[in-house]
Design an enzyme around this catalytic site. Structure first.
Site, mmCIF file in Angstrom:
data_model
loop_
_atom_site.group_PDB
_atom_site.id
_atom_site.type_symbol
_atom_site.label_atom_id
_atom_site.label_comp_id
_atom_site.label_asym_id
_atom_site.label_seq_id
_atom_site.Cartn_x
_atom_site.Cartn_y
_atom_site.Cartn_z
ATOM 1 N N ASP A 129 15.176 -3.822 3.968
ATOM 2 C CA ASP A 129 14.833 -3.437 4.704
ATOM 3 C C ASP A 129 14.309 -1.771 5.309
ATOM 4 O O ASP A 129 15.216 -1.023 4.546
ATOM 5 C CB ASP A 129 15.305 -4.133 5.993
ATOM 6 C CG ASP A 129 13.919 -5.100 7.267
ATOM 7 O OD1 ASP A 129 13.410 -4.479 7.359
ATOM 8 O OD2 ASP A 129 14.757 -6.285 7.083
ATOM 9 N N TRP A 164 6.951 -2.106 6.549
ATOM 10 C CA TRP A 164 6.350 -2.156 7.561
ATOM 11 C C TRP A 164 5.113 -1.773 7.772
ATOM 12 O O TRP A 164 4.490 -1.568 9.114
ATOM 13 C CB TRP A 164 7.122 -2.745 9.228
ATOM 14 C CG TRP A 164 8.957 -3.082 9.127
ATOM 15 C CD1 TRP A 164 9.116 -4.009 8.846
ATOM 16 C CD2 TRP A 164 9.869 -2.600 9.407
ATOM 17 N NE1 TRP A 164 9.941 -4.400 8.802
ATOM 18 C CE2 TRP A 164 10.855 -3.436 9.521
ATOM 19 C CE3 TRP A 164 9.892 -1.740 10.509
ATOM 20 C CZ2 TRP A 164 12.370 -3.066 9.883
ATOM 21 C CZ3 TRP A 164 11.010 -0.934 10.701
ATOM 22 C CH2 TRP A 164 12.386 -1.562 10.222
ATOM 23 N N GLY A 165 5.040 -1.518 6.632
ATOM 24 C CA GLY A 165 3.566 -0.194 6.656
ATOM 25 C C GLY A 165 3.677 0.642 7.316
ATOM 26 O O GLY A 165 2.764 1.800 7.033
ATOM 27 N N ASP A 186 5.998 -8.082 11.186
ATOM 28 C CA ASP A 186 7.179 -9.658 11.578
ATOM 29 C C ASP A 186 5.915 -10.679 11.822
ATOM 30 O O ASP A 186 5.211 -10.448 12.928
ATOM 31 C CB ASP A 186 8.001 -9.408 12.255
ATOM 32 C CG ASP A 186 10.048 -8.863 11.003
ATOM 33 O OD1 ASP A 186 9.107 -7.994 10.259
ATOM 34 O OD2 ASP A 186 10.284 -9.210 11.629
HETATM 35 C C1 GLA Z 1 13.635 -7.178 9.761
HETATM 36 C C2 GLA Z 1 12.624 -7.589 8.506
HETATM 37 C C3 GLA Z 1 12.281 -8.948 8.390
HETATM 38 C C4 GLA Z 1 13.832 -9.791 8.274
HETATM 39 C C5 GLA Z 1 15.330 -9.234 9.163
HETATM 40 C C6 GLA Z 1 15.995 -9.294 8.838
HETATM 41 O O1 GLA Z 1 12.386 -7.111 10.755
HETATM 42 O O2 GLA Z 1 11.040 -7.392 8.969
HETATM 43 O O3 GLA Z 1 11.550 -9.715 7.713
HETATM 44 O O4 GLA Z 1 13.832 -9.542 6.920
HETATM 45 O O5 GLA Z 1 14.575 -7.776 9.489
HETATM 46 O O6 GLA Z 1 16.973 -8.673 10.216
#
Ligand code: GLA
Length: 386
Positions: A129, A164-165, A186
């Site tokens: 992440d 996230w791009g 998300d």
């Molecule tokens: C981010 C990611 C999610 C998930 C959460 C966990 O928001 O984009 O997919 O893994 O963290 O905290």
């Protein structure tokens, strides 16, 4: 050991969408059991992935991550062994910053020790992440670090990047060794979220392919608002089964990894039918991994119907007609000319409907169909002499 990690879009189940922080050994073992018993495994789903919130808040005296003993009393190696005994693969989660998004310890400046720990535990997949990234360090470098650590940890571990791009990830992600990369924020269990995520990646499909897939986020199919996280559950209403069908079809056509996010222990028949549609999965898993392009369909209900085309390895074309509008029954139509087939060539397309599981006819010059609001039509088109 055969490498080939990420040769086709990875498929599996991830704990986050439904359970977020509320995970434990029993749940994950039951998910593995159900993956096999339900028939999901036979459809190609293989990874059981634990997301955030699995560790203790502190590393041990050797600087290693430690599984939370309350949630995972037998530790991660035990869980990995169980998952492997079912013929499945085991995925875990960490983050490129100092902490995970839920504020657990993460892998910044611990990349190599963590990769080794994951390898010792028998991990096959790492979601990585982007929270709590120290200022002034390019994300690109952080993914390159973990990429290097994973590629040299002595075990084949698929690297699932999740930034996230951001930071023009498309231009550097392949250099990190990641086999998939999150290109969006998300997902939420709502029609608007599905549409916005899919549309945000239209036109991006040539920037992904074999060994490095554009991940539009985990599926919400079958959740029906059932998340213990209010943001993901988005009011607890969820989507209709038609909307879930369209969601799954979009992700499949766009070569996204197919990571299930619902509670697979309690799937309805409709949910199973969607997640186990082998004709649609075959489009997603096509060995050539070519991206889908969007036909210019403006003019049809003000562009509410979008048409995606994906060339397949055997010469067929996957064709998806998606009605993003709210209007009942939009007519969609397109000339084969737009795909590269002039009528003078003397060919047409024999269309196989991947949701009805039957051939619907042979068409010359153009295809026209009515598509209900929020619904879709997915076809496998075979070129035939007229
Ligand atoms: C981010 C990611 C999610 C998930 C959460 C966990 O928001 O984009 O997919 O893994 O963290 O905290």
């Amino acid at each position: 050991m055969p490498k080939n990690l990420g040769r086709t879009p990875p498929m599996g189940w991830n704990s986050w969408n439904t359970f977020t922080w509320n995970i434990n050994e029993e749940l994950v073992m039951q998910a593995a059991d159900e993956m096999v018993a339900s028939g999901l495994k036979d459809c190609g789903y293989e990874y059981i992935v634990i997301d955030d919130c699995w560790s203790k808040k502190e590393r041990d005296e050797n600087g290693r991550l430690v599984a939370d003993p309350e949630k995972f009393p037998h530790g991660m190696k035990y869980l990995a062994d169980y998952i492997h005994s079912k013929g499945l693969k085991f995925g875990m989660y960490s983050c490129s910053g100092t902490h995970t998004c839920a504020a657990y310890p993460a892998s910044f400046e611990h990349e190599f020790v963590d990769a080794n720990t994951f390898a010792e535990w028998g991990v096959d997949f790492l979601k990585y992440d982007y929270c709590f990234k120290p200022k002034g360090i390019p994300g690109e470098l952080l993914y390159k670090r973990m990429g290097m650590a994973l590629r040299n940890c002595g075990r084949d571990i698929l690297f699932s990047a999740c930034n996230w791009g951001q930071d023009d990830v498309y231009s550097w992600i392949k250099e990190t060794g990641a086999q998939m990369f999150r290109s969006t924020g998300d997902i939420q269990d709502s029609w608007n979220s599905i549409v916005n995520l899919a549309k945000s990646q239209f036109g991006r499909q040539s920037q992904q392919g074999v060994y490095c897939w554009n991940d539009i986020d985990m599926l919400v199919v079958g959740m029906h608002g059932g998340s213990n996280n209010d943001f993901i559950g988005d009011g607890g209403f969820g989507c209709t089964d038609t909307e879930y069908k369209t969601h799954f079809s979009l992700w499949a056509m766009m070569n996204s990894p197919l990571m299930i996010g619902c509670d697979i222990r309690s799937m309805t028949d409709a949910t199973k039918e969607i997640l186990m549609n082998k004709d649609v999965i075959a489009i997603n898993q096509d060995p050539e991994g070519r991206g889908a392009y969007v036909l210019d369909s403006s003019g049809w209900d003000n562009g509410q119907v979008k048409i995606l085309i994906k060339p397949l390895e055997n010469g067929d074309y996957a064709i998806g007609l998606f009605n993003f509008g709210d209007k009942f029954g939009s007519r969609a139509s397109f000339p084969f000319w737009d795909m590269g087939l002039p009528s003078s060539a003397g060919y047409g397309f024999e269309m196989y409907d991947c949701w009805k599981h039957e051939t619907i006819g042979t068409f010359a010059e153009r295809f026209t169909a009515d598509v209900e609001a929020h619904d879709c039509l997915i076809m496998r088109a075979k070129l035939v002499k007229l």
